[in-house]
Scaffold this active site. Structure first.
Site, short mmCIF file in Angstrom:
data_model
loop_
_atom_site.label_atom_id
_atom_site.label_comp_id
_atom_site.label_asym_id
_atom_site.label_seq_id
_atom_site.Cartn_x
_atom_site.Cartn_y
_atom_site.Cartn_z
N SER A 196 0.84 -1.19 0.00
CA SER A 196 0.00 0.00 0.00
C SER A 196 0.88 1.25 0.00
O SER A 196 1.76 1.39 0.85
CB SER A 196 -0.91 0.00 1.23
OG SER A 196 -1.85 1.04 1.17
N CYS A 322 -8.91 -0.04 25.25
CA CYS A 322 -9.49 1.22 25.73
C CYS A 322 -9.59 2.27 24.63
O CYS A 322 -10.19 3.31 24.83
CB CYS A 322 -8.64 1.76 26.87
SG CYS A 322 -8.37 0.61 28.21
#
Length: 462
Positions: A196, A322
């Protein structure tokens, strides 16, 4: 502001910018047309393909440009599986592949006829064992996939050894080289390769798919005459030209820049554990990409830590649950069996200065300490109170790192040999409580399912 998230997207290389602007004037026409503007566009496309193929180490007619690295992965996996359908429907991937590979594997399992997938585990550094790949190969294996280096922790994979095992078994190996191609060619006898452009400083929206001659490959979806039928749609020629130009440019700088960034990341790896207590640095210490270093901090909310570092002028990433919308730990950290809470990935782009790294090391300890204080994390001065041989900590409904914080607060309240049972319904606890035990020298006894969640049992050993 110091940008330390090059593993997600590297800043646009100056050569890419120049090539992009120049090709906007010359490469707007259809390269499939025979008139002057089309021929000029075709020359640009052919030159870009030759440059990219030289960097990869393949023939130009083996390489096509895709709209993204993810599309290259999906097309490569689907086409290789379809091309070898008569052999079987078995696919092998590692447990730490990029999500694009794992999503392709999930689609394969859910497809008509139902394919089978084997996930090869990794060790605590994030590396696969070539022998495990060889053991996973079967008579009905159609394709194996392995990244060249991990996107979250930087660990390089033994591609050449795995490729040799696959070659012996007659199975093609697809290598996701998104993170490493800007640093050098992927060695070994791989069969397919994807990459990419935005990972090496090219523009976003350009991917590479390489299919070696002799590999059975059947493009999926409606047919198209462009890019050998493997990437349908009108080519984004200015972006392709910029991607190829920047790949050549970063390769010319790669050796010197790699040596410089390795020194800076080693500085972070070696000094963070001394500056911040209760930290686990993860990933292979030596066989790793030049610019990536990852560590996890006990008793820290990853999202809060990233926000505070952003306020201090540092853009970093995380694999912590988180910071995830799924509220589950990174599949990479989970597969490695390492701490996930308070996870920080620092990935330095080319040109990063030593001054920026030093400033990061100055800011980090106070930032972590402030986050821990807000969460009520235990400190070295906390009083030890022995209350009884066993305790139960109810952390149901509370997200990481609270279950681990509560465990750390009370472990001293039981005598040596006593146990603490932590009740939690946060998926991250399944990874972080055993990791805490290993870091703190306590014994993890296992888990038990309860009516509302899971009970994690820990025995105090010292």
């Amino acid at each position: 502001m110091a940008y330390f998230d090059a593993a997600s997207a590297a800043p646009l290389h100056p050569v890419a910018r120049q090539a992009l602007l120049a090709s906007l004037d010359e490469g707007w026409a259809d390269p499939a047309r025979l008139y002057r503007e089309g021929r000029r566009a075709r020359l640009l496309l052919d030159a870009a393909r030759e440059a990219a193929a030289e960097a990869v180490g393949c023939r130009a007619d083996e390489l096509v440009f895709t709209p993204s690295g993810t599309r290259a992965v999906h097309s490569g996996v689907a086409g290789a599986l379809a091309g070898r359908r008569r052999v079987g429907r078995h696919l092998i991937v590692s447990a730490v592949e990029h999500s694009s590979v794992l999503h392709a594997a999930e689609a394969h399992e859910a497809s008509d006829g139902g394919g089978s997938v084997t996930q090869v585990p990794v060790d605590r550094t994030g590396a696969v064992d070539p022998a495990a790949y060889a053991a996973a190969l079967r008579e009905d294996t159609a394709l194996a996939c392995l990244q060249s280096a991990n996107h979250e922790v930087g660990t390089e994979q033994p591609v050449a050894e795995v490729a040799e095992a696959c070659r012996t078994a007659g199975v093609p190996l697809l290598v996701d080289a998104a993170q490493s191609l800007g640093w050098g060619r992927v060695e070994g006898g791989w069969s397919l390769l994807t990459a990419s452009a935005h990972k090496w400083g090219g523009p976003s929206g350009v991917g590479l798919l390489v299919v070696r001659k002799g590999v059975r490959y059947a493009p999926q979806g409606p047919g198209d005459e462009r890019e050998s039928g493997r990437a349908p749609g009108f080519e984004n020629l200015p972006a392709i030209v910029a991607a190829a130009a920047s790949l050549r440019a970063v390769r010319a700088e790669a050796a010197a820049e790699a040596a410089r960034l390795r020194e800076l990341t080693e500085r972070i790896r070696s000094r963070v554990p001394g500056l911040v207590p209760d930290v686990e640095v993860v990933g292979d210490p030596s066989r790793r990409l030049p610019g990536i270093v990852t560590f996890s901090c006990l008793y820290v909310d990853g999202e809060t830590l990233l926000h505070e570092l952003d306020r201090a002028g540092f853009s970093v990433s995380s694999g912590s649950s988180c910071t995830s919308s799924t509220l589950t730990p990174s599949h990479v950290l989970r597969a490695m069996g390492v701490l996930s809470e308070g996870n920080v990935r620092v990935s330095l782009p080319p040109g990063t200065t030593a001054e920026d790294v030093e400033r990061f090391l100055e800011v980090l300890p106070g930032t972590v300490a402030a986050v821990r204080e807000k969460l009520g994390a235990p400190t070295a001065t906390d009083t030890v109170r022995v209350a009884g041989p066993d305790l139960v900590v109810d952390a149901l409904g509370r997200r990481c790192p609270v279950p681990v914080i509560e465990l750390a607060k009370v472990i001293g309240d039981v005598p040596v040999g006593g146990t603490v049972r932590v009740l939690s319904d946060d998926e991250a606890a399944r990874l972080d409580i055993p990791a805490w035990c290993e870091m703190r020298g306590q014994e993890y006894l296992g888990e038990e399912e309860t009516e509302k969640g899971t009970a994690y049992l820990v025995r105090r050993t010292r």
